[in-house]
Enzyme design. Sequence first.
Site, PDB file in Angstrom:
ATOM      1  CE1 TYR A  95      94.460   0.294 -41.313  1.00 58.43           C
ATOM      2  CE2 TYR A  95      95.965   1.668 -40.042  1.00 58.43           C
ATOM      3  CZ  TYR A  95      95.493   1.218 -41.259  1.00 58.43           C
ATOM      4  OH  TYR A  95      96.047   1.696 -42.429  1.00 58.43           O
ATOM      5  CD  GLU A 137      98.875   3.016 -43.248  1.00 61.71           C
ATOM      6  OE1 GLU A 137      98.652   3.138 -42.020  1.00 61.71           O
ATOM      7  OE2 GLU A 137      97.992   2.719 -44.073  1.00 61.71           O
TER       8      GLU A 137
END
EC number: 1.14.12.17
Length: 404
Positions: A95, A137
Amino acid sequence: MLSEQTRSLVKATVPVLQQHGVALTSHFYRRMFEHNPELKNVFNQGHQHSGQQQQALAMAVLAYARHIDDPSPLLPVLTRVAHKHVSLGIRAEHYPIVGKHLLASIRELLGEAAGDDLIQAWAEAYGLLADTLIGIENGMYGDATSADGGWSGWRPFRVAKKEIESEEIASFYLEPSDGGALPAFKPGQYVSVKRFVAEWGLSQPRQYSLSDAPNGEYLRISVKREDAAQGKPAGRVSNLLHREVQVGDVLELSAPQGDFFLHEERDGPAVLISAGVGQTPMQAMLGQLLKRGGREVRFLHAARHGGAHAMGAKVRQLADRHPQLKVHVCYETPRAQDAIGVDYQAAGRLNLADVKGIALLPDADYYLCGPLGFMRAQRDSLRGLGVAADRIHYEVFGSHPGDD
């Protein structure tokens, strides 16, 4: 929680994103792959070349900016994205890379209009989004790992059987190379399959629905060979699987993921509606429904003709053995050798209004899968026939059938 100033600055970019969103995401992907070429092994390069991924990301960024005051309506979409990310092995450490190149792309494309305040606002907004996805997630990774027979990341599977189902679809029966157990996935879910594409010098993941019910012995995927057509290039991975992969070969698979699945807790009828290779998740649902028994089942399928119709004989055999299963197949352009009343029941396109006696059942759940145009038509038809929206469950291979 984002400040009012941050939210105002993000919302102020909505007109720019509407007009230049694809330019922004195209620049972002070029930039990220230039600086982090290893990520080409994670992202579908076919979608990159076609522009599909750039378009999808542009729409996602725009939707997030529009809902920045209250992102909660986006949670179902974020959950769907998280399933895909987990199947690809995307982790928290990815990310910051994405955020770095997204913010740099905003600054480079907007120039002087992208002041420090705006970049900081988008940094905070992206951070919130990333934290949300990472949290979802992490839960999914934990569930996949803790399940009996489950795993995280890539697991090698041996091709135990390869079966030609039609002119363009082949099934692969996959057994764990380690001889271990398999998880009891939810019928309708998919796995990612990773294959090296020599032409690109990259490993490439693709998602394929599991096309047989959980059985503890094997996972089955049924892959359509995507040929070049109307300026669209042939599918690299699907053609490699058809042409090169044989019994005894090894494929790497993710654990099953996906938010489109059979609701087994319900006891009303299940109506499965599909077109083309969209029947693959329906095959898993059909097998599970008949294995468990107790529910009326309808299987409605549309194909171009008998040569393109996969698994037709198998479904007919199931209908012969299970009186609760009724089947209706439409061939858009039947061949001379296709037998009406045997191979198919009607010529032309599937029209639910013409088969209300088969398709419409009290308290039924409807599961739809197929190309985008087919999906929109069937969804709208069901709504027009009085079916409640929360009884319609769908998956489109590619785009989502939302309104334009």
